[in-house]
Scaffold this motif. Structure first.
Motif, short mmCIF file in Angstrom:
data_model
loop_
_atom_site.label_atom_id
_atom_site.label_comp_id
_atom_site.label_asym_id
_atom_site.label_seq_id
_atom_site.Cartn_x
_atom_site.Cartn_y
_atom_site.Cartn_z
N LEU A 78 43.73 36.89 46.13
CA LEU A 78 43.51 37.96 45.15
C LEU A 78 44.79 38.24 44.37
N LEU A 79 45.93 38.23 45.04
CA LEU A 79 47.19 38.49 44.36
C LEU A 79 47.50 37.41 43.33
N LEU A 82 45.32 38.18 40.32
CA LEU A 82 45.85 39.32 39.59
C LEU A 82 47.13 38.96 38.84
N PHE A 85 46.30 37.00 35.69
CA PHE A 85 45.81 37.87 34.62
C PHE A 85 46.95 38.70 34.02
N ARG A 86 47.84 39.20 34.90
CA ARG A 86 48.96 40.00 34.40
C ARG A 86 49.90 39.16 33.55
N VAL A 99 53.05 41.31 41.36
CA VAL A 99 52.70 40.51 42.54
C VAL A 99 53.72 40.74 43.65
#
Length: 214
Positions: A78-79, A82, A85-86, A99
């Motif tokens: 999941l990290l 994320l 996307f970031r 992260v």
């Protein structure tokens, strides 16, 4: 001194004699909460990496085995998502900062749960919530034992269920079966079994009876 990993329906604890193991459960939970608060305001990558390095040093100080990291491998996926996307939305610096900060919190939570018996976590949360229960109005809605138990279970159940799903997928692949149907039903059955064992453990400890009578 050899260490034995003790798995129970209420959690996974790795006994040890390090300074991290001997630290009071209340102190470790307070530091975890403080870390989460700090990370919420950290935006730059260097401070976030510094926090992650500090937590990693704590892991080494506790002399925890690398195999214990498997409890956070689901969160790691999941990290990564994320972070990607970031990176796309705000650039590499923001992605690294986010992260690294979240990884520090996740790893710190793993350290706390691996070095602290679940019963001690529950006891600390109960004491804190009992103080809140003395506040007017809050006392009518706060049930310390039930809430503390729920928090403690979440700390351990999420990694456990991720492992259950991974084990079901691995077993399906070993049989040469592909697709979600091959592992969804076994995952569901194992999840129900885990819930039953957890309920039996709670009942054996009389925690629900304590919550009702408090």
């Amino acid at each position: 001194m050899s260490r034995v990993r003790v798995a129970t329906p209420l959690g996974l604890h790795i006994p040890g004699t390090s300074v991290v193991h001997r630290a009071p459960a209340g102190l470790k939970l307070a530091l975890l909460a403080a870390l989460g608060t700090v990370v919420a305001f950290v935006r730059e990558p260097l401070p976030a990496l510094g926090l992650l390095g500090f937590v990693a040093a704590t892991w080494l100080l506790a002399r925890l085995p690398l195999r214990a990291l498997r409890q956070v491998r689901g969160v790691a996926v999941l990290l990564v998502a994320l972070g990607a996307f970031r990176w796309w939305a705000a650039g590499p610096g923001a992605a690294v900062g986010m992260v690294a900060g979240l990884s520090a919190v996740v790893l710190a939570a793993a350290v706390v749960t691996a070095t602290t018996p679940t019963d001690e976590i529950v006891a600390v949360l109960v004491r804190g919530l009992r103080a809140l229960a003395r506040v007017p109005l809050l006392g009518r809605v706060v049930v310390p034992e039930s809430f503390a138990l729920a928090v403690a279970l979440v700390l351990r159940t999420v990694p456990t269920l991720l492992d259950v799903a991974q084990g079901a997928r691995d077993a399906a692949r070993a049989r040469g079966v592909r697709g979600p149907r091959a592992w969804l039903l076994p995952t569901l059955l194992r999840t129900v079994g885990h819930a039953v064992r957890t309920g039996e453990a709670i009942h054996a400890r009389g925690l629900l009876d304590t919550a009702r009578t408090s």
